[in-house]
Design a protein around this motif. Structure first.
Motif, PDB file in Angstrom:
ATOM      1  N   GLY A 148      10.076  35.537 136.999  1.00 28.98           N
ATOM      2  CA  GLY A 148       9.478  36.828 136.661  1.00 28.98           C
ATOM      3  C   GLY A 148       8.662  36.645 135.396  1.00 28.98           C
ATOM      4  N   ILE A 149       7.332  36.774 135.490  1.00 29.12           N
ATOM      5  CA  ILE A 149       6.439  36.462 134.381  1.00 29.12           C
ATOM      6  C   ILE A 149       5.578  37.685 134.079  1.00 29.12           C
ATOM      7  CG2 ILE A 149       4.574  34.963 133.579  1.00 29.12           C
ATOM      8  CD1 ILE A 149       5.650  32.816 135.526  1.00 29.12           C
ATOM      9  N   GLY A 150       5.583  38.122 132.818  1.00 27.60           N
ATOM     10  CA  GLY A 150       4.770  39.274 132.453  1.00 27.60           C
ATOM     11  C   GLY A 150       5.144  39.799 131.092  1.00 27.60           C
ATOM     12  N   PRO A 151       4.458  40.847 130.628  1.00 32.57           N
ATOM     13  CA  PRO A 151       4.665  41.353 129.269  1.00 32.57           C
ATOM     14  C   PRO A 151       5.998  42.055 129.076  1.00 32.57           C
ATOM     15  CG  PRO A 151       3.142  42.757 130.467  1.00 32.57           C
ATOM     16  CD  PRO A 151       3.395  41.573 131.350  1.00 32.57           C
ATOM     17  N   ALA A 152       6.300  42.346 127.827  1.00 34.32           N
ATOM     18  CA  ALA A 152       7.538  43.040 127.479  1.00 34.32           C
ATOM     19  C   ALA A 152       7.557  44.431 128.105  1.00 34.32           C
ATOM     20  CB  ALA A 152       7.649  43.156 125.957  1.00 34.32           C
ATOM     21  N   GLY A 153       8.759  44.889 128.442  1.00 39.33           N
ATOM     22  CA  GLY A 153       8.915  46.250 128.938  1.00 39.33           C
ATOM     23  C   GLY A 153       8.692  46.432 130.418  1.00 39.33           C
ATOM     24  N   THR A 154       8.532  45.338 131.163  1.00 40.96           N
ATOM     25  CA  THR A 154       8.270  45.455 132.601  1.00 40.96           C
ATOM     26  C   THR A 154       9.542  45.323 133.437  1.00 40.96           C
ATOM     27  OG1 THR A 154       7.626  43.113 132.582  1.00 40.96           O
ATOM     28  CG2 THR A 154       5.864  44.733 132.487  1.00 40.96           C
ATOM     29  N   GLY A 155      10.701  45.176 132.799  1.00 40.71           N
ATOM     30  CA  GLY A 155      11.972  45.179 133.526  1.00 40.71           C
ATOM     31  C   GLY A 155      12.373  43.839 134.106  1.00 40.71           C
ATOM     32  N   LYS A 156      11.751  42.757 133.665  1.00 40.52           N
ATOM     33  CA  LYS A 156      12.042  41.435 134.235  1.00 40.52           C
ATOM     34  C   LYS A 156      13.520  41.080 134.080  1.00 40.52           C
ATOM     35  CE  LYS A 156       9.300  39.291 131.424  1.00 40.52           C
ATOM     36  NZ  LYS A 156       8.914  40.438 130.565  1.00 40.52           N
ATOM     37  N   THR A 157      14.011  41.134 132.851  1.00 35.41           N
ATOM     38  CA  THR A 157      15.400  40.746 132.583  1.00 35.41           C
ATOM     39  C   THR A 157      16.368  41.820 133.055  1.00 35.41           C
ATOM     40  OG1 THR A 157      14.643  39.521 130.641  1.00 35.41           O
ATOM     41  CG2 THR A 157      16.997  40.005 130.782  1.00 35.41           C
ATOM     42  N   TYR A 158      16.025  43.068 132.807  1.00 35.09           N
ATOM     43  CA  TYR A 158      16.895  44.188 133.162  1.00 35.09           C
ATOM     44  C   TYR A 158      17.211  44.181 134.654  1.00 35.09           C
ATOM     45  CZ  TYR A 158      18.593  49.045 132.988  1.00 35.09           C
ATOM     46  OH  TYR A 158      19.361  50.180 133.062  1.00 35.09           O
ATOM     47  N   LEU A 159      16.185  44.025 135.478  1.00 32.88           N
ATOM     48  CA  LEU A 159      16.393  44.018 136.925  1.00 32.88           C
ATOM     49  C   LEU A 159      17.132  42.766 137.381  1.00 32.88           C
ATOM     50  CD1 LEU A 159      12.927  45.419 138.067  1.00 32.88           C
ATOM     51  CD2 LEU A 159      15.131  46.599 138.195  1.00 32.88           C
ATOM     52  N   ALA A 160      16.852  41.636 136.733  1.00 31.99           N
ATOM     53  CA  ALA A 160      17.548  40.401 137.099  1.00 31.99           C
ATOM     54  C   ALA A 160      19.051  40.533 136.829  1.00 31.99           C
ATOM     55  CB  ALA A 160      16.973  39.219 136.324  1.00 31.99           C
ATOM     56  N   ASP A 278       7.467  35.747 129.008  1.00 31.85           N
ATOM     57  CA  ASP A 278       6.191  36.374 128.665  1.00 31.85           C
ATOM     58  C   ASP A 278       5.320  35.311 127.995  1.00 31.85           C
ATOM     59  OD1 ASP A 278       4.060  37.777 127.669  1.00 31.85           O
ATOM     60  OD2 ASP A 278       5.242  39.206 126.505  1.00 31.85           O
ATOM     61  N   ARG A 279       4.260  34.886 128.675  1.00 30.45           N
ATOM     62  CA  ARG A 279       3.440  33.787 128.171  1.00 30.45           C
ATOM     63  C   ARG A 279       2.693  34.136 126.890  1.00 30.45           C
ATOM     64  NH1 ARG A 279       0.700  32.429 133.918  1.00 30.45           N
ATOM     65  NH2 ARG A 279       0.159  34.603 133.610  1.00 30.45           N
ATOM     66  N   THR A 280       2.648  35.431 126.515  1.00 31.54           N
ATOM     67  CA  THR A 280       1.938  35.838 125.292  1.00 31.54           C
ATOM     68  C   THR A 280       2.853  35.873 124.077  1.00 31.54           C
ATOM     69  OG1 THR A 280       2.328  38.222 125.583  1.00 31.54           O
ATOM     70  CG2 THR A 280       0.422  37.264 126.717  1.00 31.54           C
ATOM     71  N   GLN A 281       4.145  35.577 124.251  1.00 33.66           N
ATOM     72  CA  GLN A 281       5.088  35.674 123.135  1.00 33.66           C
ATOM     73  C   GLN A 281       5.820  34.349 122.915  1.00 33.66           C
ATOM     74  OE1 GLN A 281       7.651  39.105 123.658  1.00 33.66           O
ATOM     75  NE2 GLN A 281       6.014  40.509 123.121  1.00 33.66           N
ATOM     76  N   SER A 306      10.039  31.511 144.191  1.00 32.63           N
ATOM     77  CA  SER A 306       9.205  32.711 144.133  1.00 32.63           C
ATOM     78  C   SER A 306       8.660  32.914 142.720  1.00 32.63           C
ATOM     79  CB  SER A 306      10.041  33.923 144.555  1.00 32.63           C
ATOM     80  OG  SER A 306       9.389  35.122 144.233  1.00 32.63           O
ATOM     81  N   PHE A 307       7.359  33.202 142.621  1.00 32.78           N
ATOM     82  CA  PHE A 307       6.737  33.558 141.350  1.00 32.78           C
ATOM     83  C   PHE A 307       6.274  35.009 141.431  1.00 32.78           C
ATOM     84  CE2 PHE A 307       6.660  29.010 141.046  1.00 32.78           C
ATOM     85  CZ  PHE A 307       6.786  28.749 139.687  1.00 32.78           C
ATOM     86  N   ASN A 308       6.758  35.816 140.501  1.00 29.54           N
ATOM     87  CA  ASN A 308       6.461  37.245 140.501  1.00 29.54           C
ATOM     88  C   ASN A 308       5.793  37.594 139.173  1.00 29.54           C
ATOM     89  OD1 ASN A 308       8.342  38.126 142.963  1.00 29.54           O
ATOM     90  ND2 ASN A 308       9.473  36.683 141.696  1.00 29.54           N
ATOM     91  N   TYR A 309       4.676  38.315 139.241  1.00 31.82           N
ATOM     92  CA  TYR A 309       3.885  38.583 138.049  1.00 31.82           C
ATOM     93  C   TYR A 309       3.803  40.085 137.765  1.00 31.82           C
ATOM     94  CZ  TYR A 309       2.551  33.711 138.526  1.00 31.82           C
ATOM     95  OH  TYR A 309       2.590  32.336 138.637  1.00 31.82           O
TER      96      TYR A 309
END
Length: 333
Positions: A148-160, A278-281, A306-309
């Protein structure tokens, strides 16, 4: 309610929607009609209450969307589910796409209620609030290794973590293992007092926060004491084989290439692994390559990974967070 009244015209007209149960209608409207205000602001309509009816005034497309949202939220209340700001936000973002093919009996996809994806935990029912989140959750159930790759606040860790708790209480895995690199975010904290747990816990706190959202505090503490739930720095994973476990690596952009390779090769029989980042952090020292970049480059062609963005449009924190992320993205050279 909206301060400026809309009067039906040639471009705007009124649609009346009736709701039989007045008590549920009160819940639908929210305290001081706050739920209606949120729908009005998002869709550019006006909603007026007339007894057990709601009158929706606006242009045809927006009016139809508002009616669909109101009906869907009311059906949620009829089903005995709660209704909060997150549910309204999810409905406004995703709408009600209608039923899909029913799952086979005994399949893990029974977790999917029609077109909706629902994650049951001990404390709450978690539902994705964007299409990207929905695809992400589905991929976590369907793949042994998912990113799961993307900015903060998108629920990546929470949903995992929610999926991990769901699979744990459903007996699909025996353990939950949550990990992240112990890397300081741009500041030196110096030596921390206490034993090893006291020193690493500040780095792990976001994982504890997510876990406590899905399990009662006493149960979570007991499972951690029994080592059925582990929350540990990435360095503690070396030399282990993680079998029959749901494993999450958070903040993976701060893992080096060697650490990422070490972690990915811990995957054992009966386990599922989720890598979020998050590739920006990236907080690694200058000149040290991020293991997340390399993993994405090297593993994309491997089946069953699977790669999810996610983008700023998937941010589900305060609306200002999405605006802040977009401002920083626009300033990138």
């Amino acid at each position: 309610m909206a301060t400026s009244a809309l009067t039906p015209t040639a471009e705007t007209s009124e649609a009346l929607v009736e709701f039989p149960d007045n008590f549920l209608l009160i819940d639908l409207c929210g305290e001081y009609d706050s739920n209606l205000t949120a729908i009005e602001s998002a869709l550019g309509v006006q909603i007026l209450r007339k007894g057990n009816q709601l009158a929706v005034i606006g242009e045809e497309g927006a009016r139809t969307d508002a009616v669909d949202v109101l009906k869907s939220l009311y059906q949620r209340l009829e089903a005995g589910k709660s209704l909060d700001h997150g549910d309204i936000d999810r409905e406004l973002r995703m709408g009600n796409p209608g039923p899909e093919n029913p799952p086979e009996a005994g399949d893990q996809k029974e977790l999917f209620s029609g077109a909706r994806v629902e994650i049951k935990t001990r404390k709450k029912l978690v539902e994705p609030r964007t299409d990207a989140q929905k695809r992400y959750v589905q991929s976590l159930f369907e793949n042994e290794l998912a990113f799961g790759i993307g900015p903060a606040g998108t629920g990546k860790t929470y949903l995992a973590v929610a999926v991990g708790v769901n699979m744990f209480i459903g007996g699909h895995v025996d353990r939950i293992i949550l990990s992240r690199p112990a890397v300081e975010a741009g500041e030196k904290l110096g030596y921390l007092p206490g034993d090893m747990k006291d020193k690493v816990d500040p780095y792990m706190q976001p994982l504890y926060d997510a876990l406590n959202d899905f399990l009662p505090a006493k149960q979570a503490a007991k499972l951690i004491e029994e080592k059925r739930i582990e929350i540990a720095p990435l360095a503690f994973m070396r030399g282990r084989t993680l079998s029959n476990a749901f494993v999450v690596l958070d903040e993976a952009q701060n893992a080096t290439t060697m650490q990422m390779k070490m972690f990915l090769t811990r995957l054992g029989e009966g386990s599922r692994m989720v890598i979020t980042g998050d590739r920006t952090q990236i907080d690694l020292p200058r000149g040290v390559a991020s293991g997340l970049w390399d993993a994405e480059r090297l593993l994309k062609s491997i089946p069953k990974i699977s790669f999810n963005y996610f983008t700023s449009k998937d941010v589900v924190r305060h609306p200002l967070v999405a605006a802040i992320i977009e401002a920083y993205e626009a300033d990138q050279p």
